[in-house]
Design a protein around this motif. Structure first.
Motif, PDB file in Angstrom:
ATOM      1  N   GLU A  93       0.822  -1.207   0.000  1.00 32.45           N
ATOM      2  CA  GLU A  93       0.000   0.000   0.000  1.00 32.45           C
ATOM      3  C   GLU A  93       0.861   1.264   0.000  1.00 32.45           C
ATOM      4  OE1 GLU A  93      -3.829   1.876  -0.019  1.00 32.45           O
ATOM      5  OE2 GLU A  93      -3.093  -0.151  -0.480  1.00 32.45           O
ATOM      6  N   ALA A  94       1.939   1.247   0.766  1.00 29.95           N
ATOM      7  CA  ALA A  94       2.831   2.406   0.808  1.00 29.95           C
ATOM      8  C   ALA A  94       3.455   2.677  -0.560  1.00 29.95           C
ATOM      9  CB  ALA A  94       3.919   2.184   1.854  1.00 29.95           C
ATOM     10  N   ILE A  95       3.862   1.601  -1.241  1.00 30.63           N
ATOM     11  CA  ILE A  95       4.437   1.769  -2.580  1.00 30.63           C
ATOM     12  C   ILE A  95       3.385   2.321  -3.537  1.00 30.63           C
ATOM     13  CG2 ILE A  95       5.530   0.583  -4.524  1.00 30.63           C
ATOM     14  CD1 ILE A  95       6.490  -1.548  -2.488  1.00 30.63           C
ATOM     15  N   SER A 119       1.245  -7.011  -7.585  1.00 32.31           N
ATOM     16  CA  SER A 119       0.683  -6.355  -6.405  1.00 32.31           C
ATOM     17  C   SER A 119       0.655  -4.843  -6.526  1.00 32.31           C
ATOM     18  CB  SER A 119       1.472  -6.750  -5.150  1.00 32.31           C
ATOM     19  OG  SER A 119       2.781  -6.227  -5.196  1.00 32.31           O
ATOM     20  N   LEU A 120       1.270  -4.305  -7.588  1.00 35.43           N
ATOM     21  CA  LEU A 120       1.309  -2.850  -7.802  1.00 35.43           C
ATOM     22  C   LEU A 120       0.602  -2.437  -9.090  1.00 35.43           C
ATOM     23  CD1 LEU A 120       5.103  -2.316  -6.959  1.00 35.43           C
ATOM     24  CD2 LEU A 120       3.157  -2.174  -5.388  1.00 35.43           C
ATOM     25  N   ALA A 121      -0.046  -3.381  -9.748  1.00 34.82           N
ATOM     26  CA  ALA A 121      -0.556  -3.154 -11.105  1.00 34.82           C
ATOM     27  C   ALA A 121      -1.504  -1.971 -11.197  1.00 34.82           C
ATOM     28  CB  ALA A 121      -1.246  -4.423 -11.612  1.00 34.82           C
ATOM     29  N   SER A 122      -2.479  -1.887 -10.302  1.00 35.14           N
ATOM     30  CA  SER A 122      -3.499  -0.843 -10.427  1.00 35.14           C
ATOM     31  C   SER A 122      -2.941   0.545 -10.190  1.00 35.14           C
ATOM     32  CB  SER A 122      -4.652  -1.111  -9.450  1.00 35.14           C
ATOM     33  OG  SER A 122      -4.202  -1.045  -8.107  1.00 35.14           O
ATOM     34  N   PHE A 198      -6.191  -6.541   1.659  1.00 31.15           N
ATOM     35  CA  PHE A 198      -5.797  -7.480   0.611  1.00 31.15           C
ATOM     36  C   PHE A 198      -6.895  -7.627  -0.442  1.00 31.15           C
ATOM     37  CE2 PHE A 198      -5.776 -11.794  -1.162  1.00 31.15           C
ATOM     38  CZ  PHE A 198      -4.494 -11.851  -1.681  1.00 31.15           C
ATOM     39  N   THR A 199      -8.152  -7.687  -0.011  1.00 35.99           N
ATOM     40  CA  THR A 199      -9.266  -7.813  -0.953  1.00 35.99           C
ATOM     41  C   THR A 199      -9.328  -6.626  -1.890  1.00 35.99           C
ATOM     42  OG1 THR A 199     -10.510  -9.042   0.725  1.00 35.99           O
ATOM     43  CG2 THR A 199     -11.758  -8.199  -1.152  1.00 35.99           C
TER      44      THR A 199
END
Length: 466
Positions: A93-95, A119-122, A198-199
């Motif tokens: 989330e921080a990234i 995990s960073l796609a969006s 996570f969801t």
């Protein structure tokens, strides 16, 4: 921002996420691409979550000076603004919230493409789009998990995440094209809670994957043929971008350390290797029962014990207290217990190792496939049950489904049962034959002209064309 002309090698920026499970495939991809003449910039996230990540990044950049590091300093995250206390989810989330800070860094060079962690796609797809930069996703799990991710995200994209009291009405069984029926019990438990961080991340990233230029994945056709074919034929989603299987990705040279000399003392295929990965910490009660089981199995064993989720947490427990007083002395002839980071590839590739008790993290499974070591699957969290299903279907090993996973009410698995299963597992000749067959498929895939070799060539050619 793309290159033109065949004489100029493509220049690709790689953006990994946090945790060794995400960093490791990026480092291996970076080394593989550099070996094929691609100019590679590795975006390094600062700070990292674990000391292992910092150590591996330092070793990697020292061993491959042709790869350019680009430091990405992220903003600190106020944990009270999220619904999770998991250090890795919080770092994701921080990234993501620091995504806007990457624009000037990417603008400073002429890149052919950006490869982003799933995990960073969006968060980073819009950044790439604004820069007219093709955005490819490196999916750091199995093709089966990718199929589930795309399916779940499209089917449940309207789930509200604004209330902590809402529940998700999920089917008992998911019928996903390319997969056998998937029971609800196999999906990551946080997905049962719509308010879980996570969801939120999972759904947003799954939808972003469908809008990416392509998807790169560390698997191979012979291991997951149905999932890969289903996605690439548009049967899962007509808008699915092409999925390029390019694995198993080889270990980097700096990872290939000296194997433990202890392994040299034992007969071929007689040692069971036990490890639950870089971030899976069993409860102390389960650790003690696992020790009982290994002792009762009568098998030689190499056991990596991890009692903390993040390796920066101070290890104050004595090893003897964690695994049981007298355990090391009683088993010194046939067992070795370590708490340090080990060279897993060297262990799995050693002739004395004949089995692997694993949580089924995907990097571990591709390594087991590469060396042809049978797996006794004991998934603990996340994608690991779906990966365990791949292990069983692909012929690499067996999954003890009744053992449950972390946090379930099934309780601690007793040592007597563990010992019996491990003994039978190590003596199962059919499993050894199946695992060696998987190994042959893995080696063939990456050979010149193999399916993964062709996949990687296609990706590089795409970058060359711009």
């Amino acid at each position: 921002m793309s290159n033109s002309g065949d004489k100029t090698p493509p220049h690709v920026a790689l953006l990994p996420s946090s945790g060794m499970g995400h960093l490791t495939p990026f480092l291996r991809l970076a080394a593989t691409l550099a070996g094929r003449g691609v100019t590679v910039t590795l975006i390094t996230i600062c700070p990292t979550v674990s000391a292992a990540e910092s150590h591996h990044l330092s070793q990697f950049l020292s061993s491959l000076p042709q790869i350019h590091p680009l430091e990405f300093q992220i903003q600190p995250l106020d944990p009270t603004t999220t619904t999770s206390n998991d250090p890795f989810f919080l770092h994701f989330e921080a990234i993501s919230r620091s995504a806007h800070l990457l624009t000037p860094l990417l603008s400073s060079s002429s890149f052919s493409a950006l490869v982003t962690d799933i995990s960073l796609a969006s968060a980073f797809s819009p950044i790439a789009s604004n820069l007219n930069l093709p955005n490819h996703i490196l999916f750091t799990s199995s093709a089966s998990m990718l199929a589930f991710c795309a399916y779940f995200s499209t089917q449940f994209s309207t789930i509200t995440t604004t209330t902590t009291t809402a529940t998700i009405n999920l089917p008992d069984v998911f019928d996903i094209p390319g997969l056998p029926p998937l029971p609800k019990s196999s999906i990551p438990p946080p997905l049962l809670d719509p308010a879980h961080l996570f969801t939120t991340q999972f759904i947003k990233n799954g939808l972003a994957v469908l809008k990416s230029t392509s998807i790169i994945i560390n698997t191979f056709d012979e291991f997951e043929p149905y999932s890969l074919t289903t996605m690439n034929e548009g049967k899962l989603d007509s808008g699915m971008p092409q999925v390029f299987a390019i694995g198993p990705l080889d270990q980097c040279e700096f990872e290939k350390g000296t194997p433990l000399s202890w392994l040299d003392l034992h007969p071929d295929e007689s040692v069971v290797y036990v490890s639950f990965g870089s971030r899976t910490a069993l409860s102390e009660e389960q650790i003690k029962e696992l020790g009982v089981g290994l002792e009762k199995s009568g098998c030689r064993f190499l056991w990596v014990v991890k009692s903390k989720v993040v390796d920066r947490e101070e290890e104050v427990e004595e090893l003897e207290r964690i695994i049981g007083e007298g355990f090391i002395g009683r088993n010194k002839e046939k067992g070795l217990v370590v708490m340090d980071w080990v060279d897993q590839g060297k262990i799995l590739g050693h002739k004395s190792v004949g089995g692997f008790v694993s949580h089924c993290g995907w990097n571990s499974m591709t390594e087991a496939a590469w060396y042809g070591v049978p797996v006794l699957a004991w998934p603990q969290a996340g994608d690991q049950r779906i990966n365990a299903g791949v292990v069983g279907r692909g012929g690499l090993g067996i999954w003890m489904e009744k053992w449950g996973w972390k946090g379930e009410e099934k309780g601690v698995v007793k040592g007597e049962e563990i010992g019996e299963i491990v003994r039978k597992f190590m003596g199962n000749l059919d499993l050894k034959v199946g695992a060696k067959r998987v190994r042959e498929g893995a080696r063939k895939a990456v050979e010149s002209g193999g399916s993964s070799d062709k996949g990687l060539r296609e990706v590089v050619e795409m970058w060359k064309r711009g």
